[in-house]
Motif scaffolding. Structure first.
Motif, short mmCIF file in Angstrom:
data_model
loop_
_atom_site.label_atom_id
_atom_site.label_comp_id
_atom_site.label_asym_id
_atom_site.label_seq_id
_atom_site.Cartn_x
_atom_site.Cartn_y
_atom_site.Cartn_z
N SER A 19 54.20 74.31 -38.57
CA SER A 19 53.36 75.90 -39.28
C SER A 19 54.01 76.38 -40.21
CB SER A 19 54.51 76.72 -37.47
OG SER A 19 54.10 76.52 -36.41
N GLY A 20 53.22 77.14 -41.04
CA GLY A 20 53.54 77.72 -41.68
C GLY A 20 53.46 76.80 -43.48
N ILE A 21 53.47 75.31 -43.40
CA ILE A 21 53.86 74.50 -44.02
C ILE A 21 52.49 72.95 -44.24
CG2 ILE A 21 55.08 72.85 -45.42
CD1 ILE A 21 57.12 74.78 -44.21
N GLY A 42 44.81 67.81 -48.51
CA GLY A 42 45.23 69.14 -49.91
C GLY A 42 47.04 68.93 -49.74
N GLY A 43 47.66 69.97 -50.30
CA GLY A 43 49.11 69.21 -51.03
C GLY A 43 50.09 69.89 -49.75
N ALA A 44 51.41 69.61 -49.72
CA ALA A 44 51.94 69.65 -48.83
C ALA A 44 53.74 70.07 -49.41
CB ALA A 44 52.26 68.94 -48.32
N GLU A 45 53.71 71.71 -49.02
CA GLU A 45 55.70 72.73 -49.46
C GLU A 45 56.28 71.39 -49.21
OE1 GLU A 45 55.57 74.49 -52.42
OE2 GLU A 45 53.27 73.38 -52.50
N ILE A 46 56.66 70.09 -48.19
CA ILE A 46 57.33 69.62 -47.86
C ILE A 46 58.43 69.10 -48.82
CG2 ILE A 46 58.33 68.07 -46.72
CD1 ILE A 46 56.90 69.97 -45.20
N GLN A 47 59.90 69.22 -48.83
CA GLN A 47 60.89 68.73 -49.59
C GLN A 47 61.55 67.75 -48.91
OE1 GLN A 47 60.75 70.78 -53.10
NE2 GLN A 47 59.48 71.10 -51.84
N PRO A 48 62.13 66.82 -49.71
CA PRO A 48 63.14 65.74 -48.89
C PRO A 48 64.25 65.95 -49.17
CG PRO A 48 61.59 64.88 -50.58
CD PRO A 48 61.24 66.21 -51.24
N ASN A 49 64.58 65.99 -47.55
CA ASN A 49 66.04 66.55 -46.90
C ASN A 49 65.75 67.85 -46.31
OD1 ASN A 49 66.96 63.64 -48.01
ND2 ASN A 49 67.32 65.03 -50.04
N ALA A 50 64.57 68.28 -46.81
CA ALA A 50 64.70 69.59 -45.51
C ALA A 50 64.28 69.16 -43.85
CB ALA A 50 63.59 70.72 -46.12
N ARG A 51 64.81 69.96 -43.40
CA ARG A 51 64.56 69.93 -41.99
C ARG A 51 63.74 70.80 -41.49
NH1 ARG A 51 68.59 67.51 -38.26
NH2 ARG A 51 70.56 66.80 -40.18
N VAL A 71 62.91 66.97 -37.63
CA VAL A 71 62.69 66.42 -38.00
C VAL A 71 63.45 66.42 -39.34
CG1 VAL A 71 60.32 65.07 -37.24
CG2 VAL A 71 60.61 67.11 -39.20
N GLU A 72 63.71 65.27 -40.08
CA GLU A 72 64.36 65.03 -41.78
C GLU A 72 62.98 64.78 -42.98
OE1 GLU A 72 67.66 63.85 -44.29
OE2 GLU A 72 68.31 64.99 -42.74
N CYS A 73 62.80 65.26 -43.59
CA CYS A 73 62.09 64.55 -44.85
C CYS A 73 62.63 63.58 -45.39
CB CYS A 73 60.88 65.62 -45.53
SG CYS A 73 60.72 64.86 -46.61
N LYS A 74 62.06 62.36 -44.93
CA LYS A 74 62.80 61.46 -45.59
C LYS A 74 62.10 61.27 -47.69
CE LYS A 74 66.36 60.72 -43.44
NZ LYS A 74 67.71 61.20 -44.25
N TRP A 75 60.64 60.89 -47.50
CA TRP A 75 60.13 60.94 -48.61
C TRP A 75 58.93 61.33 -48.47
CZ3 TRP A 75 55.66 58.21 -47.73
CH2 TRP A 75 55.20 57.46 -46.12
N VAL A 76 57.79 61.81 -49.52
CA VAL A 76 56.74 62.88 -49.93
C VAL A 76 56.37 61.81 -50.59
CG1 VAL A 76 55.46 64.16 -50.43
CG2 VAL A 76 57.60 64.53 -49.71
N ARG A 77 54.71 61.15 -50.36
CA ARG A 77 54.22 60.87 -51.87
C ARG A 77 52.71 61.21 -51.68
NH1 ARG A 77 54.17 55.35 -48.94
NH2 ARG A 77 56.85 54.57 -48.97
N SER A 78 52.51 61.47 -52.63
CA SER A 78 50.99 62.99 -53.17
C SER A 78 50.20 61.84 -54.41
CB SER A 78 51.44 63.78 -53.72
OG SER A 78 52.45 64.54 -53.05
N ASP A 79 49.02 61.90 -53.50
CA ASP A 79 48.03 61.27 -54.44
C ASP A 79 46.41 62.12 -54.35
OD1 ASP A 79 46.15 59.73 -55.97
OD2 ASP A 79 45.64 58.13 -54.37
N ASN A 80 46.59 62.24 -55.75
CA ASN A 80 45.19 63.67 -55.73
C ASN A 80 44.98 65.05 -54.28
OD1 ASN A 80 44.80 63.44 -58.26
ND2 ASN A 80 43.31 62.04 -57.11
N VAL A 82 46.09 63.48 -51.15
CA VAL A 82 46.29 63.29 -49.83
C VAL A 82 47.82 63.38 -50.19
CG1 VAL A 82 46.35 61.46 -48.09
CG2 VAL A 82 44.46 61.91 -48.85
N ALA A 83 48.24 63.60 -49.28
CA ALA A 83 50.18 63.55 -49.18
C ALA A 83 50.65 62.81 -47.75
CB ALA A 83 50.90 64.72 -48.94
N GLU A 84 51.04 61.42 -48.10
CA GLU A 84 52.07 61.14 -47.22
C GLU A 84 53.64 61.65 -46.90
OE1 GLU A 84 51.02 56.66 -46.36
OE2 GLU A 84 51.92 56.98 -47.62
N LEU A 85 53.91 61.81 -46.09
CA LEU A 85 55.68 62.46 -45.60
C LEU A 85 55.64 61.22 -44.70
CD1 LEU A 85 53.37 66.06 -44.26
CD2 LEU A 85 54.98 65.17 -46.60
N GLY A 86 56.71 61.12 -44.69
CA GLY A 86 58.01 59.70 -43.76
C GLY A 86 59.16 61.42 -43.60
#
Length: 112
Positions: A19-21, A42-51, A71-80, A82-86
């Motif tokens: 929600s909101g992100i 699209g873009g994602a405002e997710i920060q690694p190590n944040a819950r 969940v806790e974000c472990k990694w973010v990969r962005s390519d134009n 698309v964003a992949e979030l682990g």
């Protein structure tokens, strides 16, 4: 699908939202009892190590209702576009729905 992980990851076709992100087109790519991967356009405002609190809406054929994961974000990969979030899964307030969904995916994986 093991990828050398402790817990097997299973391909999924669920919608995902934080929600909101993460409000747009976000899909759960894979999940296990310990982690998951989400793909978003699209873009994602997710920060690694944040819950975060990740809402999962499984595909209808699974007969599992929506549930939330802590969940806790472990990694973010962005390519134009698309964003992949682990994510590492740190908690499941509605654990039975989460477990039923992982069990459904494991069954589907074993019986394609």
């Amino acid at each position: 699908m093991s990828d050398g992980r402790i817990s097997p990851r299973y391909r999924a076709m669920a919608h995902a939202q934080i929600s909101g992100i993460l409000e747009g087109k976000c899909f759960l790519r894979n999940i296990s009892i310990t982690g998951c991967c989400v793909e978003c356009t699209g873009g994602a405002e997710i920060q690694p190590n944040a819950r975060y609190e990740l809402k999962i809406k499984p595909e209808g054929v699974s007969h599992v209702g929506s549930f939330q994961l802590e969940v806790e974000c472990k990694w973010v990969r962005s390519d134009n576009y698309v964003a992949e979030l682990g994510f590492a899964i740190t908690g499941s307030p509605k654990g039975k729905k989460f477990q039923r969904y992982v069990d459904y995916l494991a069954f589907r994986h074993a019986h394609p």
